[in-house]
Structure formats: structure tokens, C-alpha cells
Design a protein around this motif. Structure first.
Motif, PDB file in Angstrom:
ATOM      1  N   GLU A 119      62.792 -17.825 -77.236  1.00  0.00           N
ATOM      2  CA  GLU A 119      61.409 -17.933 -77.718  1.00  0.00           C
ATOM      3  C   GLU A 119      61.257 -18.925 -78.867  1.00  0.00           C
ATOM      4  O   GLU A 119      60.165 -19.106 -79.393  1.00  0.00           O
ATOM      5  CB  GLU A 119      60.924 -16.547 -78.165  1.00  0.00           C
ATOM      6  CG  GLU A 119      60.879 -15.533 -77.026  1.00  0.00           C
ATOM      7  CD  GLU A 119      60.507 -14.141 -77.502  1.00  0.00           C
ATOM      8  OE1 GLU A 119      60.362 -13.958 -78.730  1.00  0.00           O
ATOM      9  OE2 GLU A 119      60.370 -13.232 -76.661  1.00  0.00           O
ATOM     10  N   THR A 120      62.347 -19.559 -79.255  1.00  0.00           N
ATOM     11  CA  THR A 120      62.304 -20.526 -80.356  1.00  0.00           C
ATOM     12  C   THR A 120      61.462 -21.739 -79.978  1.00  0.00           C
ATOM     13  O   THR A 120      61.568 -22.264 -78.875  1.00  0.00           O
ATOM     14  CB  THR A 120      63.730 -20.981 -80.717  1.00  0.00           C
ATOM     15  OG1 THR A 120      64.483 -19.862 -81.161  1.00  0.00           O
ATOM     16  CG2 THR A 120      63.705 -22.033 -81.819  1.00  0.00           C
ATOM     17  N   TYR A 121      60.644 -22.184 -80.919  1.00  0.00           N
ATOM     18  CA  TYR A 121      59.802 -23.357 -80.700  1.00  0.00           C
ATOM     19  C   TYR A 121      60.498 -24.594 -81.255  1.00  0.00           C
ATOM     20  O   TYR A 121      61.024 -24.584 -82.362  1.00  0.00           O
ATOM     21  CB  TYR A 121      58.437 -23.164 -81.360  1.00  0.00           C
ATOM     22  CG  TYR A 121      57.495 -22.336 -80.520  1.00  0.00           C
ATOM     23  CD1 TYR A 121      56.489 -22.938 -79.768  1.00  0.00           C
ATOM     24  CD2 TYR A 121      57.635 -20.949 -80.461  1.00  0.00           C
ATOM     25  CE1 TYR A 121      55.635 -22.184 -78.982  1.00  0.00           C
ATOM     26  CE2 TYR A 121      56.780 -20.185 -79.668  1.00  0.00           C
ATOM     27  CZ  TYR A 121      55.785 -20.812 -78.943  1.00  0.00           C
ATOM     28  OH  TYR A 121      54.943 -20.063 -78.153  1.00  0.00           O
ATOM     29  N   SER A 333      59.105 -24.849 -76.222  1.00  0.00           N
ATOM     30  CA  SER A 333      60.039 -23.743 -76.434  1.00  0.00           C
ATOM     31  C   SER A 333      61.369 -24.007 -75.751  1.00  0.00           C
ATOM     32  O   SER A 333      61.479 -24.834 -74.838  1.00  0.00           O
ATOM     33  CB  SER A 333      59.448 -22.431 -75.899  1.00  0.00           C
ATOM     34  OG  SER A 333      59.344 -22.475 -74.491  1.00  0.00           O
ATOM     35  N   PRO A 417      56.261 -21.138 -84.640  1.00  0.00           N
ATOM     36  CA  PRO A 417      55.434 -21.021 -83.435  1.00  0.00           C
ATOM     37  C   PRO A 417      53.958 -21.087 -83.790  1.00  0.00           C
ATOM     38  O   PRO A 417      53.570 -20.755 -84.907  1.00  0.00           O
ATOM     39  CB  PRO A 417      55.810 -19.643 -82.878  1.00  0.00           C
ATOM     40  CG  PRO A 417      56.353 -18.891 -84.038  1.00  0.00           C
ATOM     41  CD  PRO A 417      57.009 -19.906 -84.922  1.00  0.00           C
TER      42      PRO A 417
END
Length: 506
Positions: A119-121, A333, A417
Motif C-alpha cells: 500500500e506504499t505510495y 502505489s 498517500p
């Protein structure tokens, strides 16, 4: 036999190597990049601050990013099969040390780390793998153009005479592929007709340095009677001319056809060219001249390889434009990039299937003609090379999430995010290719002056060949010369970058 003819014979009539060996060799650069990144994270973990010494950074970058490649194409080439495994095991050891020594405040369950990782942007404006791909193609080419003149460089890595897949055969196409990834048509968001025409005019103006360098190389080679492989491009043609004319032709095609259909143009170009080779006397003309006896009388006969291979290189360029457009799609992402990697892997698989069919029913790979099989091979291997760099970047992003505050130059920036504040406690400090660490990164240094780096490598190669009898050089001397040659080139780029000098005036 004169020294000139002896050196020409030394790099002629070769047959290349296997696709597997080339793939194994290409995996070394991403592994070296991963190793450099892990070492920097480990340093931060132990000292609580990034490596800031410019001298140490340059030395680390050269020893980890460049030196292993020099050894792999010379004295370590007999064990090239084992080298990726050895470097990968070393990287695994460093990662294990990082994972076990990270601070208690950052310790979270591994499953949670994986979830956060997906889920890292990431910064959508900068794709470091493109930069690293182009820089490494330049570095590998610079190593090979001098190393090929030494006996320690395996003859199977050099350019094949007619058919075959040598490492240097791939380098020519990879240069075209890398240029197309960042061409103006890819980087421009929108383009109306008026802008297309003005862009075409700018492209015509922008290639004059390449033509100037091509003429300069031609005059210098002829004036000092420097050894040259005539069947590579011809008597007067050279790679600078190819780069210039391919870019001009591609710009013209992209003003006529929609750029998102460039892959269709590429397929039509290479298929029609292959049909012409197989159904007419064109193939015999390329290989043996108009009289069938390898005549070089007249401009077309003299430069037939360089002129006719333009069709194949143009097809590679157009296919690469499509790849560049695909990469520029908004993916913010890690999960989005993992999906992109899967799609690219599927594309590579399809291309390798087509390569086998093409070699069986059309023609084997021939860099000399830049035929259908060559075009498919170049695009497939370049995509594989690029995918390796994307995976390397994702692994470094994961490592940075484990060690809060760590940073790696020329790696993806981790950003907050959208519409969220402080969601990820493991988020690393943003520090990408153009961030505060860029001044201590050899990759950024070469990237800022890529054409100068390539030109400097060519000049140094000629100088070394004039001053030294490379064919009879001993192993120790060869390794010293190659290391000094590459370190000098890298040092010049590093100094220019440290002083923020970009030698581009067109």
C-alpha cells in the motif's frame, strides 16, 4: 600482418554466445545496484546518518556498481553462471543483518510489513529504473568497447559477424531502446498538430551534435588509420549517424501516426523489412554487395549494413516508444507497479516465443542486418533488463520501510498517500534521484552527462589502443588499464555533477 589488420582480425568473424549467458550477465547490474542500496541502508542503521563523504561514496559506487562488471567480462567470465548466485547470496546476508538489527521501535510483524509495503505510495513523477537502465547501458557499452580489444574479453561476447547473439550486439539495440524511453513524444502529456510540427523542427535541430560527432569520428578514424570492423556499419557510416537518423525518422513517423499506435508501426516495419530480406536479393546485397564479392564501390555498397539496418533500429525505437508510454501511466502505489511488472513479464514471455518462431522460420538473429529476430531479441532482453531494475527498486523500497529514515540515491521516493496524514509510521524520508543525496551518486552523475560520458569513453578507447598493444596485454595489466579507464571516466562525470555542470548546449 600490420597492427591495424591484426586488431581488425581480432574482432571479426565471431559467432556470439547463448541467450542464457547474456541473461545471466545482465542480471549482475541489478544485483550490484541492490547490493549498493543495502550497504547504504546498513550504514545508516549502524551510524544513524547517511553516508555523506563524497570520496567514500564515489569509491563505494565504483567498487560495487562498476568493478564487478569489469571482472565478469574478463577474468570471471568462465564462472559467469555462478556470479549472480554469489552476489544474490551476499545481498541476502546483508538484508538478513538489516532485518535482525533494525530498531525495536520499528519492529512490526512481517505480515504487517508486507501489507504496508503493497500500500506504499511512490513518487509518480520519477521512475528511477528508467534512469538506471539508460546509465547502465552506457556503462556496459563503455566497458565493452575497450575490453573487446584485450584477449581477456571472451570472443563470444564481441559482435557476431553475420548471425549470432553477442553481448555487444545487444548493446547497440539497447542504446536505441533507452533513448526511445525518454524521447519528447513519450514525455509530452498532450500534443496538438501545431506542437507536433514544432516538435519535429526541434528534433531536426537537436540531432546536429550526433551528426557532428559522427563526422568527427569518421575523420579521426580515417586520418590515423584506426582499426575498424567494416561489416559492422560500413566504410563511412557509424553508430552516431544511426542514432541521429533513427531519431529523425521516428519523429517524422510520430507526427503522422498516433504515438499510442507506435507498436503497430514497429511490427509493420520489421515484418516488411524481413519479407524484403527473404523474398528479394536484399539479403545477398547486405551480406555480399551488389556483385556478390563483397564490393565496397559506391556509397550504398560501402555502407550497406549501416543504411539498411536503419529499418530494424527504427522498428526497435518505435516499439520502445510504446513501452515508454506504458511506463508513464499513472501508478502511485507499489501494488500498481507489481501489476505492471507482471504484465511486462507476460510480454517478455510472448516475445521470446515469437523469437523462437522467427529464428526457426524467418532468419536467425543478425545485428548486421537488424532483421526481425534481432528486433524481437533486443526488445525482449531490454524489457527483461528493465524489469530487473524495477524489482530491485521495489526491494530497496521494502528495505527502507524496515529502517525508518534510511535513504538510497536513485531509488523511488516514498510519499504520503493522498488525503492521509501520518498513516505509515515506517515511511522512509523522501530521498530520490534528484534529492539531497543525488550529489553523492555515480548514477546521477553519469545520467546528467550521458552523451559526454559515451564520447569520453570513445576518445579514451582510441587513446588506449594507440598507446598500448592491447592484443598481447597480460591479465594484470588488462585489469589495471580497464579499471583506470572506467574510473577516470566516472571521476570526470562525478566532478561535473558535484559542480552542477551539464554540458548540453543544443
Amino acid at each position: 600482418m600490420s597492427q591495424k589488420h591484426l586488431k581488425e582480425a581480432f574482432i571479426s568473424n565471431l559467432n556470439g554466445t547463448s541467450l542464457l549467458e547474456i541473461s545471466l550477465g545482465l542480471s549482475l547490474a541489478p544485483l550490484c545496484l541492490l547490493c549498493r542500496g543495502l550497504l547504504l541502508v546498513l550504514y545508516y542503521l549502524h551510524h544513524g546518518k547517511p553516508l555523506s563523504s563524497r570520496k567514500c561514496s564515489l569509491l563505494l559506487d565504483f567498487l560495487v556498481l562498476v568493478s564487478p562488471l569489469l571482472f565478469s567480462c574478463t577474468v570471471l567470465s568462465p564462472i559467469i553462471v555462478f556470479m549472480p548466485t554469489i552476489i544474490a547470496a551476499f545481498c541476502a546476508g546483508i538484508f538478513s543483518k538489516i532485518y535482525s538489527q533494525r530498531k525495536l521501535v520499528t519492529r512490526v510483524p512481517f505480515q504487517q510489513v508486507l501489507t504496508d509495503f503493497q500500500e506504499t505510495y511512490l513518487d509518480p513523477e520519477y521512475i528511477p529504473a528508467i534512469t538506471v537502465f539508460r546509465v547502465y547501458v552506457n556503462v556496459l557499452t563503455s566497458i565493452s568497447i575497450l575490453a573487446v580489444d584485450f584477449p581477456q574479453y571472451p570472443r563470444r561476447y564481441a559482435k557476431a559477424e553475420t548471425y549470432g547473439t553477442g553481448v555487444m550486439d545487444l548493446g547497440v539495440g539497447a542504446f536505441i531502446f533507452g533513448n526511445a524511453l525518454v524521447c519528447p513524444e513519450v514525455r509530452r502529456k498532450s500534443c496538438v498538430t501545431q506542437r507536433k510540427l514544432s516538435s519535429l523542427a526541434r528534433q531536426f535541430f537537436s540531432v546536429w551534435p550526433l551528426i557532428f560527432l559522427g563526422v568527427g569520428r569518421l575523420l579521426s578514424v580515417k586520418s590515423i588509420e584506426y582499426h575498424e570492423h567494416t561489416s559492422e556499419y560500413g566504410v563511412h557510416w557509424n553508430f552516431f549517424f544511426t542514432l541521429a537518423f533513427v531519431r529523425l525518422a521516428a519523429s517524422l513517423l510520430l507526427t503522422i501516426f498516433p504515438k499510442n499506435k507506435s507498436w503497430i508501426v514497429a511490427i509493420n516495419l520489421t515484418v516488411l523489412y524481413q519479407l524484403a530480406l527473404n523474398t528479394t536479393s536484399l539479403k545477398m546485397f547486405v551480406l555480399h554487395g551488389s556483385n556478390g564479392r563483397d564490393t565496397r564501390a559506391g556509397f550504398l555498397n560501402a555502407n550497406r549494413e549501416g543504411l539498411l539496418s536503419l529499418f530494424g533500429y527504427l522498428a526497435i525505437y518505435m516499439a520502445s516508444v510504446q513501452v515508454g508510454l506504458c511506463l508513464q501511466k499513472h501508478r502511485s502505489s507499489v501494488k500498481g507497479w507489481i501489476e505492471a511488472v507482471c504484465f511486462l513479464l507476460l510480454t517478455v514471455l510472448v516475445l521470446f516465443i515469437f523469437l523462437q518462431v522467427s529464428q526457426a522460420y524467418a532468419d536467425p538473429v543478425s545485428r548486421r542486418m537488424a532483421n526481425l529476430s534481432y528486433c524481437i531479441w533486443v526488445v525482449a532482453h531490454c524489457l527483461t533488463f528493465f524489469i530487473c531494475f524495477v524489482v530491485t527498486d521495489l526491494m530497496l523500497v521494502f528495505t527502507k520501510l524496515l529502517v525508518k529514515g534510511s535513504s538510497v540515491p536513485c531509488c523511488w521516493n516514498i510519499i504520503k498517500p493522498p488525503n492521509s496524514i501520518g498513516k505509515y509510521e515506517t515511511e522512509a524520508v523522501p530521498m530520490g534521484g534528484e534529492g539531497k543525496l543525488s550529489h553523492v551518486c555515480l548514477i546521477s552523475a553519469i545520467n546528467k552527462n550521458q552523451l559526454l560520458f559515451f564520447l569520453l569513453a570513445n576518445v579514451m578507447t582510441g587513446t588506449v589502443n594507440i598507446l598500448i598493444d592491447t592484443i598481447h596485454s597480460k591479465t594484470a595489466s588488462t585489469l589495471c588499464i580497464l579499471h583506470l579507464y572506467m574510473f577516470f571516466n566516472c571521476l570526470i562525470m562525478y566532478i561535473l555533477h558535484a559542480r552542477n555542470i551539464v554540458l548540453k548546449f543544443w
